[in-house]
Design a protein around this motif. Structure first.
Motif, mmCIF file in Angstrom:
data_model
loop_
_atom_site.group_PDB
_atom_site.id
_atom_site.type_symbol
_atom_site.label_atom_id
_atom_site.label_comp_id
_atom_site.label_asym_id
_atom_site.label_seq_id
_atom_site.Cartn_x
_atom_site.Cartn_y
_atom_site.Cartn_z
ATOM 1 N N GLY A 45 0.799 -1.215 0.000
ATOM 2 C CA GLY A 45 0.000 0.000 0.000
ATOM 3 C C GLY A 45 0.833 1.266 0.000
ATOM 4 O O GLY A 45 0.286 2.367 0.099
ATOM 5 N N ASP A 46 2.165 1.123 -0.102
ATOM 6 C CA ASP A 46 3.035 2.303 -0.121
ATOM 7 C C ASP A 46 2.959 2.949 -1.501
ATOM 8 O O ASP A 46 3.307 2.328 -2.513
ATOM 9 N N ILE A 47 2.507 4.187 -1.545
ATOM 10 C CA ILE A 47 2.393 4.885 -2.829
ATOM 11 C C ILE A 47 3.633 5.767 -3.000
ATOM 12 O O ILE A 47 3.665 6.929 -2.588
ATOM 13 N N LYS A 48 4.664 5.180 -3.565
ATOM 14 C CA LYS A 48 5.891 5.899 -3.886
ATOM 15 C C LYS A 48 6.198 5.664 -5.354
ATOM 16 O O LYS A 48 5.763 4.656 -5.932
ATOM 17 N N VAL A 49 6.951 6.572 -5.949
ATOM 18 C CA VAL A 49 7.189 6.507 -7.390
ATOM 19 C C VAL A 49 7.745 5.154 -7.806
ATOM 20 O O VAL A 49 7.241 4.509 -8.734
ATOM 21 N N ASN A 50 8.776 4.682 -7.126
ATOM 22 C CA ASN A 50 9.399 3.420 -7.522
ATOM 23 C C ASN A 50 8.440 2.247 -7.333
ATOM 24 O O ASN A 50 8.340 1.361 -8.187
ATOM 25 N N ASN A 51 7.708 2.234 -6.210
ATOM 26 C CA ASN A 51 6.740 1.167 -5.961
ATOM 27 C C ASN A 51 5.642 1.154 -7.017
ATOM 28 O O ASN A 51 5.230 0.094 -7.494
ATOM 29 N N VAL A 52 5.159 2.348 -7.343
ATOM 30 C CA VAL A 52 4.090 2.457 -8.338
ATOM 31 C C VAL A 52 4.570 1.952 -9.696
ATOM 32 O O VAL A 52 3.877 1.173 -10.366
ATOM 33 N N MET A 53 5.753 2.358 -10.113
ATOM 34 C CA MET A 53 6.257 1.954 -11.419
ATOM 35 C C MET A 53 6.458 0.449 -11.499
ATOM 36 O O MET A 53 6.103 -0.188 -12.507
ATOM 37 N N ASN A 54 7.037 -0.140 -10.448
ATOM 38 C CA ASN A 54 7.213 -1.593 -10.455
ATOM 39 C C ASN A 54 5.880 -2.309 -10.576
ATOM 40 O O ASN A 54 5.746 -3.296 -11.299
ATOM 41 N N GLY A 170 7.153 19.390 -3.879
ATOM 42 C CA GLY A 170 8.570 19.067 -3.782
ATOM 43 C C GLY A 170 8.851 17.576 -3.725
ATOM 44 O O GLY A 170 10.002 17.157 -3.864
ATOM 45 N N SER A 171 7.813 16.757 -3.526
ATOM 46 C CA SER A 171 8.004 15.306 -3.466
ATOM 47 C C SER A 171 8.011 14.721 -4.881
ATOM 48 O O SER A 171 7.595 15.367 -5.842
ATOM 49 N N GLU A 172 8.493 13.476 -4.984
ATOM 50 C CA GLU A 172 8.541 12.816 -6.293
ATOM 51 C C GLU A 172 7.143 12.647 -6.886
ATOM 52 O O GLU A 172 6.939 12.854 -8.082
ATOM 53 N N LEU A 173 6.197 12.252 -6.044
ATOM 54 C CA LEU A 173 4.838 12.065 -6.539
ATOM 55 C C LEU A 173 4.221 13.376 -7.007
ATOM 56 O O LEU A 173 3.515 13.422 -8.013
ATOM 57 N N ALA A 174 4.483 14.452 -6.271
ATOM 58 C CA ALA A 174 3.938 15.760 -6.647
ATOM 59 C C ALA A 174 4.430 16.187 -8.025
ATOM 60 O O ALA A 174 3.721 16.880 -8.765
#
Length: 207
Positions: A45-54, A170-174
């Motif tokens: 459930g972690d919504i981070k750029v790398n997790n989402v892309m994988n 400023g975050s990667e997702l933003a």
């Protein structure tokens, strides 16, 4: 090419409760596959750029399988019976190609490594075998199974969209709120020259 109106992009999450043995089997099979998929991709459930892309890259390599398998099966049946298919053959093949476009767009954002590519190879082999055998036994089971898979996919993309919209500046997702989507995606979904990754996620969810 696909183009959506703002109304079509604003979807509501729905769920069709399973009724009858086949539908319930499809639903619980989907949940089991989802559990294994979450386990294999390390999704918590972690919504981070790398997790989402994988997750989305692996997801789309599997999502493109059912339509192609169903299309091939119906193609062979049409040849054996020497009768027209009634239009579903073309629909399934179009769906498979559409899912492939999701993948081709995402790999422009991240180039998968050898581990991911190996996982895709084994995942595709296993799932294609399972789905092909299942389609021979019960097309109804397979069609319902895909329906529940799409429910899960819509829920996942909705979470991703919300995370992007709520991400602190400023975050990667933003950054995905303003970062241009890959050119292949902007062209395919008619997102315009300024179509962003966020716009892309809305279009893929609508698909």
């Amino acid at each position: 090419k696909h183009a959506y109106t703002p109304e079509q992009l604003d979807i509501d999450l729905t769920h069709k409760p399973p009724v009858g043995f086949t539908n319930k089997l499809s639903y619980h099979s989907c949940k089991a596959v989802r559990y294994l998929f979450d386990l294999g991709t390390g999704w918590r459930g972690d919504i981070k750029v790398n997790n989402v892309m994988n997750r989305v890259i692996y997801l789309e390599t599997i999502a493109a399988v059912p339509g192609m398998v169903a299309g091939i099966m119906r193609h062979f049946k049409s040849l054996r019976s020497m009768e027209r298919d009634g239009g579903m053959l073309n629909m399934f093949l179009e769906e498979a190609l559409n899912e492939r476009m999701h993948l081709l767009t995402f790999i422009k954002m991240k180039n998968p490594g050898l581990i991911m590519r190996g996982s895709v190879l084994f995942g595709q082999l296993g799932f294609s075998t399972f789905y092909g055998l299942a389609y021979i036994i019960s097309p109804k089971f397979c069609h319902t199974f895909v329906g529940y898979v799409e429910e899960e996919a819509c829920a996942t993309y909705t979470k991703i969209i919300k995370a992007i919209e709520d991400a602190p500046e400023g975050s990667e997702l933003a950054a995905w709120r303003t970062e241009l989507a890959p050119e292949i995606g902007r062209s395919y979904w008619n997102l315009g020259e300024n179509g962003t990754v966020l716009d892309l996620m809305y279009a893929i969810r609508a698909d």
